[in-house]
Write a protein that holds these residues in place. Structure first.
Motif, PDB file in Angstrom:
ATOM      1  N   GLY A   1      35.229  44.012  44.039  1.00 32.97           N
ATOM      2  CA  GLY A   1      36.007  44.280  42.978  1.00 32.97           C
ATOM      3  C   GLY A   1      37.524  44.172  43.225  1.00 32.97           C
ATOM      4  O   GLY A   1      38.377  43.834  42.272  1.00 32.97           O
ATOM      5  N   ILE A   2      37.968  44.707  44.314  1.00 34.78           N
ATOM      6  CA  ILE A   2      39.283  44.654  44.628  1.00 34.78           C
ATOM      7  C   ILE A   2      39.733  43.089  44.910  1.00 34.78           C
ATOM      8  O   ILE A   2      41.175  42.874  44.350  1.00 34.78           O
ATOM      9  CB  ILE A   2      39.704  45.520  45.876  1.00 34.78           C
ATOM     10  N   THR A   3      38.953  42.542  45.527  1.00 36.27           N
ATOM     11  CA  THR A   3      39.246  41.215  45.785  1.00 36.27           C
ATOM     12  C   THR A   3      39.673  40.191  44.444  1.00 36.27           C
ATOM     13  O   THR A   3      40.497  39.613  44.357  1.00 36.27           O
ATOM     14  CB  THR A   3      38.421  40.276  46.455  1.00 36.27           C
TER      15      THR A   3
ATOM     16  N   HIS B   1      43.109  51.188  37.781  1.00 38.18           N
ATOM     17  CA  HIS B   1      42.022  51.702  37.106  1.00 38.18           C
ATOM     18  C   HIS B   1      41.131  50.594  36.374  1.00 38.18           C
ATOM     19  O   HIS B   1      40.091  50.726  36.049  1.00 38.18           O
ATOM     20  CB  HIS B   1      42.524  52.707  35.910  1.00 38.18           C
ATOM     21  N   LEU B   2      41.613  49.359  36.285  1.00 33.90           N
ATOM     22  CA  LEU B   2      40.903  48.223  35.730  1.00 33.90           C
ATOM     23  C   LEU B   2      39.992  47.692  36.900  1.00 33.90           C
ATOM     24  O   LEU B   2      39.029  46.724  36.581  1.00 33.90           O
ATOM     25  CB  LEU B   2      42.009  47.144  35.202  1.00 33.90           C
ATOM     26  N   VAL B   3      39.831  47.920  38.057  1.00 37.04           N
ATOM     27  CA  VAL B   3      39.083  47.387  39.128  1.00 37.04           C
ATOM     28  C   VAL B   3      37.710  47.329  38.666  1.00 37.04           C
ATOM     29  O   VAL B   3      37.465  48.570  38.326  1.00 37.04           O
ATOM     30  CB  VAL B   3      39.422  47.984  40.488  1.00 37.04           C
ATOM     31  N   GLY B   4      37.107  46.294  38.749  1.00 35.51           N
ATOM     32  CA  GLY B   4      35.514  46.383  38.327  1.00 35.51           C
ATOM     33  C   GLY B   4      35.423  46.450  36.769  1.00 35.51           C
ATOM     34  O   GLY B   4      34.020  46.247  36.491  1.00 35.51           O
ATOM     35  N   THR B   5      36.216  46.483  36.057  1.00 38.09           N
ATOM     36  CA  THR B   5      35.971  46.379  34.506  1.00 38.09           C
ATOM     37  C   THR B   5      35.759  45.012  33.846  1.00 38.09           C
ATOM     38  O   THR B   5      36.041  44.059  34.389  1.00 38.09           O
ATOM     39  CB  THR B   5      37.185  47.064  33.744  1.00 38.09           C
ATOM     40  N   ARG B   6      35.258  45.228  32.805  1.00 41.02           N
ATOM     41  CA  ARG B   6      34.748  43.864  32.025  1.00 41.02           C
ATOM     42  C   ARG B   6      36.084  43.193  31.698  1.00 41.02           C
ATOM     43  O   ARG B   6      35.997  41.919  31.884  1.00 41.02           O
ATOM     44  CB  ARG B   6      34.350  44.458  30.929  1.00 41.02           C
ATOM     45  N   GLU B   7      37.381  43.949  31.457  1.00 41.21           N
ATOM     46  CA  GLU B   7      38.494  43.188  31.329  1.00 41.21           C
ATOM     47  C   GLU B   7      38.698  42.174  32.529  1.00 41.21           C
ATOM     48  O   GLU B   7      39.409  41.050  32.074  1.00 41.21           O
ATOM     49  CB  GLU B   7      39.598  44.225  30.884  1.00 41.21           C
ATOM     50  N   ILE B   8      38.587  42.757  33.559  1.00 42.96           N
ATOM     51  CA  ILE B   8      39.189  41.959  34.809  1.00 42.96           C
ATOM     52  C   ILE B   8      38.118  40.850  35.187  1.00 42.96           C
ATOM     53  O   ILE B   8      38.159  39.852  35.310  1.00 42.96           O
ATOM     54  CB  ILE B   8      39.306  42.943  36.089  1.00 42.96           C
TER      55      ILE B   8
ATOM     56  N   TYR C   1      38.670  36.828  35.123  1.00 43.42           N
ATOM     57  CA  TYR C   1      38.458  36.204  36.374  1.00 43.42           C
ATOM     58  C   TYR C   1      37.429  35.141  36.074  1.00 43.42           C
ATOM     59  O   TYR C   1      37.506  33.986  36.737  1.00 43.42           O
ATOM     60  CB  TYR C   1      37.534  37.240  37.481  1.00 43.42           C
ATOM     61  N   ARG C   2      36.547  35.315  35.201  1.00 41.19           N
ATOM     62  CA  ARG C   2      35.408  34.230  34.749  1.00 41.19           C
ATOM     63  C   ARG C   2      36.588  33.103  34.315  1.00 41.19           C
ATOM     64  O   ARG C   2      36.364  31.941  34.277  1.00 41.19           O
ATOM     65  CB  ARG C   2      34.731  34.591  33.812  1.00 41.19           C
ATOM     66  N   ARG C   3      37.508  33.314  33.267  1.00 43.58           N
ATOM     67  CA  ARG C   3      38.270  32.309  32.716  1.00 43.58           C
ATOM     68  C   ARG C   3      39.147  31.663  33.508  1.00 43.58           C
ATOM     69  O   ARG C   3      39.508  30.319  33.135  1.00 43.58           O
ATOM     70  CB  ARG C   3      39.194  33.013  31.699  1.00 43.58           C
ATOM     71  N   ALA C   4      39.539  32.289  34.665  1.00 36.37           N
ATOM     72  CA  ALA C   4      40.316  31.678  35.705  1.00 36.37           C
ATOM     73  C   ALA C   4      39.558  30.731  36.801  1.00 36.37           C
ATOM     74  O   ALA C   4      40.098  29.977  37.436  1.00 36.37           O
ATOM     75  CB  ALA C   4      41.278  32.641  36.367  1.00 36.37           C
TER      76      ALA C   4
END
Ligand code: BT5
Length: 273
Positions: A99-101, A204-211, A215-218
């Protein structure tokens, strides 16, 4: 989190060319800047052992032992790139290594794109790419308490090629730099400051849907034919997607499905499926 007074350690290696500006909010965050060091990740890990529970930042103008994953090295020539590690205390988000990576991948993408007109892509799991070449990479390492098995700290290191340069032979066809891609000499200190601030601001966003969605889009390997590399064996597969835990969803040639949480894939030059 316990933090001590800001302590920019330059010592013999004073490096005024790297100007880090994090603003008032991170005034007390220890930032260690080196002209030359073996590896900022190694420095961060040593510091973590002596200062449990602290956060700190480590930056070098040059690394003599820049580390990649799985014992590989990261070419870290003097003054040509950003070599940065952020130390976090153990705890919920620090224990989520993948998640952090992936979080750092999205942070770095945003920070670079704010400074340079580039479309930064991510190659699962830890590589930053532009125009099909590697611009940088991320290495997250952690320290485990042998008795409790709990994560004591995490170190997220990132290396980014900033200035145009002649890469060593083995990297010539696969590596690129920000300046090499867009002709703009961006300020290493500005990119570093932007990455550190964004990274710490939104932990606080680590591992969240938003990230994960970002990540998927990139990610540019979804829908691609790849070769999975596991130790000394490799096999072909097709990337179906990335799941909500940032694992790679693969279909193998015999139709079986595989979910990869660690490891490595390389793009197959031609679609063999
Ligand atoms: C990575 O590993 O890409 C993670 C790199 C992390 C570097 C940072 S710098 C600050 C901190 N301190 C450290 O000591 N490390 C971190 P990996 O995915 O294993 O990729 C390594 C591979 O990338 C090498 O085997 C080369 O093929 C390629 N490579 C090496 N140096 C490169 C460079 N400067 N630019 C592009 N590709 C490179």
């Amino acid at each position: 989190m316990s933090q001590k007074k800001k302590e920019t350690v330059c010592g013999e290696s004073r490096t005024p060319s790297l100007n880090i500006n994090l603003g008032e909010k991170y005034r007390d965050l220890p930032i260690f800047i080196y002209k030359t060091i073996d590896s900022t990740n190694l420095r961060a890990k040593l510091y973590a052992k002596e200062h449990p529970g602290e956060r700190a930042v480590f930056i070098a103008e040059e690394q003599t032992m820049g580390r990649g994953r799985l014992g590989r090295s990261f070419d870290s020539k003097a003054g040509l790139g950003l070599y940065l590690s952020i130390l976090l205390e153990g705890g919920t988000c620090a224990s989520d290594a993948i998640g952090i990576t992936t979080y750092m991948g999205t942070v770095a993408k945003d920070a670079i794109e704010e400074e340079a007109p580039l479309d930064v892509k991510i190659k699962w799991v830890n590589d930053l790419f532009v125009g099909g070449r590697k611009l940088g990479g991320i290495l997250t390492e952690g320290g485990i308490d042998p008795e409790t098995g709990k994560l004591l700290y995490s170190v997220t290191g990132i290396g980014i090629n900033i200035l145009d340069r002649e890469f060593p032979e083995e990297l010539r066809d696969i590596a690129t730099s920000i300046e090499g891609e867009c002709g703009k000499k961006v300020d290493t200190g500005a990119i570093a400051s932007n990455i550190i601030t964004k990274f710490l601001d939104s932990l606080h966003l680590v591992g969240t849907r938003e990230i994960v969605d970002k990540y998927r889009r990139a990610s540019f390997i979804i829908g691609k034919a790849v070769r999975v590399i596991k130790g000394t064996s490799t096999y072909p597969a097709y990337v179906d997607g990335i799941d909500d835990s940032c694992r790679l969803i693969l279909t193998l040639d015999d139709g079986t499905r595989e979910i990869l949480s660690t490891g490595e894939v390389s793009i197959r030059p031609v679609n063999l499926n």
